[in-house]
Scaffold this motif. Sequence first.
Motif, mmCIF file in Angstrom:
data_model
loop_
_atom_site.group_PDB
_atom_site.id
_atom_site.type_symbol
_atom_site.label_atom_id
_atom_site.label_comp_id
_atom_site.label_asym_id
_atom_site.label_seq_id
_atom_site.Cartn_x
_atom_site.Cartn_y
_atom_site.Cartn_z
ATOM 1 N N ARG A 143 0.840 -1.210 0.000
ATOM 2 C CA ARG A 143 0.000 0.000 0.000
ATOM 3 C C ARG A 143 0.866 1.247 0.000
ATOM 4 O O ARG A 143 0.585 2.217 -0.672
ATOM 5 C CB ARG A 143 -0.908 -0.008 1.237
ATOM 6 C CG ARG A 143 -2.079 -0.946 1.071
ATOM 7 C CD ARG A 143 -2.882 -1.060 2.346
ATOM 8 N NE ARG A 143 -4.058 -1.876 2.121
ATOM 9 C CZ ARG A 143 -4.831 -2.339 3.087
ATOM 10 N NH1 ARG A 143 -4.563 -2.073 4.358
ATOM 11 N NH2 ARG A 143 -5.892 -3.073 2.796
ATOM 12 N N ARG A 144 1.932 1.212 0.764
ATOM 13 C CA ARG A 144 2.826 2.366 0.805
ATOM 14 C C ARG A 144 3.515 2.560 -0.546
ATOM 15 O O ARG A 144 3.542 3.656 -1.104
ATOM 16 C CB ARG A 144 3.880 2.176 1.895
ATOM 17 C CG ARG A 144 4.571 3.496 2.201
ATOM 18 C CD ARG A 144 6.022 3.447 2.432
ATOM 19 N NE ARG A 144 6.646 4.500 1.645
ATOM 20 C CZ ARG A 144 7.218 5.593 2.128
ATOM 21 N NH1 ARG A 144 7.290 5.780 3.405
ATOM 22 N NH2 ARG A 144 7.750 6.489 1.328
ATOM 23 N N ASP A 147 1.124 3.677 -3.151
ATOM 24 C CA ASP A 147 0.401 4.887 -2.794
ATOM 25 C C ASP A 147 -1.110 4.649 -2.894
ATOM 26 O O ASP A 147 -1.845 5.460 -3.449
ATOM 27 C CB ASP A 147 0.829 6.024 -3.745
ATOM 28 C CG ASP A 147 0.332 7.373 -3.272
ATOM 29 O OD1 ASP A 147 0.020 7.506 -2.078
ATOM 30 O OD2 ASP A 147 0.239 8.294 -4.117
ATOM 31 N N PRO A 149 -4.146 3.101 -0.463
ATOM 32 C CA PRO A 149 -4.555 2.510 0.814
ATOM 33 C C PRO A 149 -5.584 1.386 0.687
ATOM 34 O O PRO A 149 -5.808 0.654 1.653
ATOM 35 C CB PRO A 149 -5.147 3.698 1.593
ATOM 36 C CG PRO A 149 -5.432 4.741 0.579
ATOM 37 C CD PRO A 149 -4.526 4.522 -0.592
ATOM 38 N N ASP A 218 12.028 5.261 -2.727
ATOM 39 C CA ASP A 218 10.583 5.377 -2.920
ATOM 40 C C ASP A 218 10.209 6.828 -2.672
ATOM 41 O O ASP A 218 10.528 7.380 -1.614
ATOM 42 C CB ASP A 218 9.859 4.451 -1.935
ATOM 43 C CG ASP A 218 8.349 4.591 -2.029
ATOM 44 O OD1 ASP A 218 7.838 4.641 -3.166
ATOM 45 O OD2 ASP A 218 7.691 4.675 -0.982
ATOM 46 N N LEU A 222 1.296 9.748 -0.044
ATOM 47 C CA LEU A 222 0.397 9.567 1.088
ATOM 48 C C LEU A 222 0.892 10.423 2.262
ATOM 49 O O LEU A 222 0.832 10.027 3.408
ATOM 50 C CB LEU A 222 0.356 8.100 1.543
ATOM 51 C CG LEU A 222 -0.348 7.096 0.630
ATOM 52 C CD1 LEU A 222 -0.260 5.695 1.212
ATOM 53 C CD2 LEU A 222 -1.819 7.474 0.442
ATOM 54 N N GLU A 224 3.828 10.986 3.201
ATOM 55 C CA GLU A 224 5.041 10.518 3.878
ATOM 56 C C GLU A 224 6.287 11.025 3.141
ATOM 57 O O GLU A 224 6.235 11.307 1.953
ATOM 58 C CB GLU A 224 5.055 8.988 3.909
ATOM 59 C CG GLU A 224 3.968 8.418 4.797
ATOM 60 C CD GLU A 224 4.068 6.905 4.894
ATOM 61 O OE1 GLU A 224 5.174 6.414 5.161
ATOM 62 O OE2 GLU A 224 3.045 6.237 4.695
#
Length: 314
Positions: A143-144, A147, A149, A218, A222, A224
């Motif tokens: 998911r990370r 991108d 969820p 990466d 999101l 981050e």
Amino acid sequence: MTKRTDLPALLAEIHRDAQPLFGQGRVADYIPALAEVEPRRFGLAIATVDGQTHSVGDAHTPFSLQSITKLFTFVLALKLEGDAVWQRVGREPSGAAFNSIVQLETENGIPRNPFINAGALVITDILTTRYAHLDYALLGALRRLADEPNLHWNPRVERSERETAHRNMAMAYFMKSHGNFRNEPETVLDNYCRQCATEMSCAQLAQATLFLANDGRDLGRLGEPDEQFLSADATRRVNALLLTCGAYDAAGDFAYRIGLPVKTGVGGGIVAIVPGVATIAVWSPELDAKGNSVLGAFALERLVQGTGWGHTSI
Ligand code: GLN
């Protein structure tokens, strides 16, 4: 080096020229739920390291990742274990079918590479030891990276594969008899079938693998920050393995035709990495005799011819 910068026009041309190839391959049916997919689908998505995205066809339809997940589980195992993974699995092309069992006997339960089924089962065994809930840990990482969820695994496909996993189970037991399996084969098979049933669209898959084209970085989304997901050195090694082993016993043919690190899956997906430039994800469910997408391989070949991608990276 880009021969041709008009990617949207090139993608439209590839989409058009791929249509006559429908009907040449067959949808995988050894996992019954996979056979239910509509065969005449085709999608392609590109994500570039400078943040552009391009797509054509069914690029936003989720499909079953199947063996493409082996790339992600291998990266996680390499992050956690480093070179210790090579005590459990080799790094040579197998020249045999993805689900071949024969080399396990002559090579004392050590699979040839992490991308054939036997090797991927060992990797999932390593991760099963590391994570109390590997399924959710893997989904969280995906998911990370993607991108996205809302990624999930398809419970019908998972169940269908689990109920017909006799050959994979046989390999797991065989490796256990050689001391190359730490957990109960049943537990690892549960995790493996769940992992294979993960779904993504081409657009999500291109995004999720972009770190492999970007020296392991990466790009933060999101909300981050950027993250060095994998070291640049390990990234180069993963790409080398994808080039030599990512398409099973068609790895030589893929290297000849496409010349890029790739990972294929029996759901009809293929992801290709253009180091320093972009990732390409393509999906079309009809497979050739070696379990690789017919239209997918065609599209990648045309794309590298049209762009010149990969000509300087190998
Ligand atoms: N889940 C599939 C299997 O183990 C994955 C195979 C594949 O995509 N090549 O048979």
